[in-house]
Design a protein around this motif. Structure first.
Motif, short mmCIF file in Angstrom:
data_model
loop_
_atom_site.label_atom_id
_atom_site.label_comp_id
_atom_site.label_asym_id
_atom_site.label_seq_id
_atom_site.Cartn_x
_atom_site.Cartn_y
_atom_site.Cartn_z
N LEU A 136 30.35 63.87 -23.32
CA LEU A 136 29.23 64.38 -22.27
C LEU A 136 29.36 63.52 -21.26
N VAL A 137 29.28 64.47 -19.98
CA VAL A 137 29.18 63.42 -18.72
C VAL A 137 27.88 63.72 -17.96
N SER A 138 27.48 65.22 -18.19
CA SER A 138 26.18 65.39 -17.51
C SER A 138 25.30 66.57 -18.31
N SER A 139 23.95 66.56 -18.26
CA SER A 139 23.20 67.32 -19.09
C SER A 139 22.14 67.87 -18.12
N GLU A 140 21.72 68.95 -18.03
CA GLU A 140 20.69 69.60 -17.26
C GLU A 140 19.70 70.36 -18.24
N ASN A 141 18.34 70.06 -18.25
CA ASN A 141 17.37 70.69 -18.87
C ASN A 141 17.48 70.54 -20.30
N PHE A 142 17.92 69.69 -20.88
CA PHE A 142 18.14 69.36 -22.32
C PHE A 142 16.94 69.16 -22.88
N GLU A 143 16.19 68.45 -22.51
CA GLU A 143 14.73 68.06 -23.02
C GLU A 143 13.87 69.24 -23.04
N GLU A 144 13.81 70.04 -22.13
CA GLU A 144 13.01 71.30 -22.30
C GLU A 144 13.56 72.30 -23.19
N TYR A 145 14.89 72.16 -23.39
CA TYR A 145 15.54 73.17 -24.59
C TYR A 145 15.12 72.70 -25.71
N MET A 146 15.21 71.35 -25.89
CA MET A 146 14.77 70.70 -27.43
C MET A 146 13.41 71.03 -27.52
N LYS A 147 12.55 70.93 -26.52
CA LYS A 147 11.12 71.05 -26.68
C LYS A 147 10.89 72.91 -27.08
N GLU A 148 11.59 73.62 -26.57
CA GLU A 148 11.71 74.99 -27.22
C GLU A 148 12.13 75.14 -28.52
N LYS A 187 21.14 80.35 -38.07
CA LYS A 187 22.17 81.43 -37.79
C LYS A 187 22.36 81.59 -36.43
N GLU A 188 21.13 81.60 -35.60
CA GLU A 188 21.19 82.00 -34.31
C GLU A 188 19.98 81.46 -33.56
N CYS A 189 20.07 80.89 -32.58
CA CYS A 189 18.77 80.27 -31.87
C CYS A 189 18.70 80.97 -30.44
N ILE A 190 17.43 81.25 -30.13
CA ILE A 190 17.09 81.92 -28.83
C ILE A 190 15.86 81.08 -28.40
N MET A 191 16.21 80.59 -27.26
CA MET A 191 15.19 79.61 -26.65
C MET A 191 14.04 80.21 -25.54
N ASN A 192 13.52 81.10 -25.77
CA ASN A 192 12.67 81.92 -24.79
C ASN A 192 13.18 81.55 -23.66
N ASN A 193 14.34 81.97 -22.90
CA ASN A 193 14.99 81.98 -21.83
C ASN A 193 15.34 80.60 -21.28
N THR A 194 15.04 79.52 -22.18
CA THR A 194 15.42 78.13 -21.52
C THR A 194 16.87 78.04 -21.76
N VAL A 195 17.60 77.52 -20.56
CA VAL A 195 18.95 77.27 -20.37
C VAL A 195 19.14 75.89 -20.30
N SER A 196 20.07 75.25 -21.15
CA SER A 196 20.49 74.02 -21.12
C SER A 196 21.85 73.79 -20.68
N THR A 197 22.17 73.25 -19.72
CA THR A 197 23.87 72.92 -19.29
C THR A 197 24.14 71.51 -19.83
N ARG A 198 25.19 71.41 -20.50
CA ARG A 198 25.67 70.28 -20.79
C ARG A 198 27.51 70.38 -20.49
N ILE A 199 27.76 69.47 -19.53
CA ILE A 199 29.07 69.35 -19.15
C ILE A 199 29.86 68.36 -20.01
N TYR A 200 31.02 68.67 -20.46
CA TYR A 200 31.91 67.78 -21.39
C TYR A 200 33.03 67.57 -20.36
N GLN A 201 33.90 66.43 -20.45
CA GLN A 201 35.04 66.24 -20.07
C GLN A 201 36.18 65.70 -20.96
N LYS A 202 37.29 66.40 -21.09
CA LYS A 202 38.12 66.28 -22.13
C LYS A 202 38.73 64.75 -21.82
N VAL A 203 38.65 63.69 -22.99
CA VAL A 203 39.11 62.59 -23.12
C VAL A 203 40.65 62.19 -23.41
#
Length: 98
Positions: free
Chosen positions: A11-23, A82-98
């Protein structure tokens, strides 16, 4: 086609992950800890199953599934889904191959 995803990813960056977890209903204490962690994701393929292992100092987990088939998953906070829908909350997590 899956070959391009195989390997270890960091993981190299994360946006809105806390809000996603809150949902998701994750507690404030767990959100604070999880938001600081930069996990590694290891993706392997054994011929008919994809295996995804997430490793972090906070918690590690592993899932396996067949492509194109619905599967059960246990979330990091131990819920069965089985499936998660987060009330339109989007979290972007960017990974870089090691």
């Amino acid at each position: 086609m899956i070959e391009q995803f195989l390997g270890t990813w960091k993981l190299v960056s994360s946006e809105n992950f806390e809000e996603y977890m809150k949902e998701l209903g994750v507690s404030a204490a767990m959100r604070n800890m999880a938001d600081l962690v930069k996990p590694n994701i290891i993706i392997t393929f054994d011929g008919n199953k994809v295996n995804i292992k997430t490793e972090s100092p906070l918690r590690s987990s592993e899932i396996s599934f067949k492509l194109g088939e619905e599967f059960d998953e246990t979330t990091a906070d131990n819920r069965k889904v089985k499936e998660c829908i987060m009330n339109n909350t989007v979290s972007t997590r960017i990974y870089q191959k090691v």
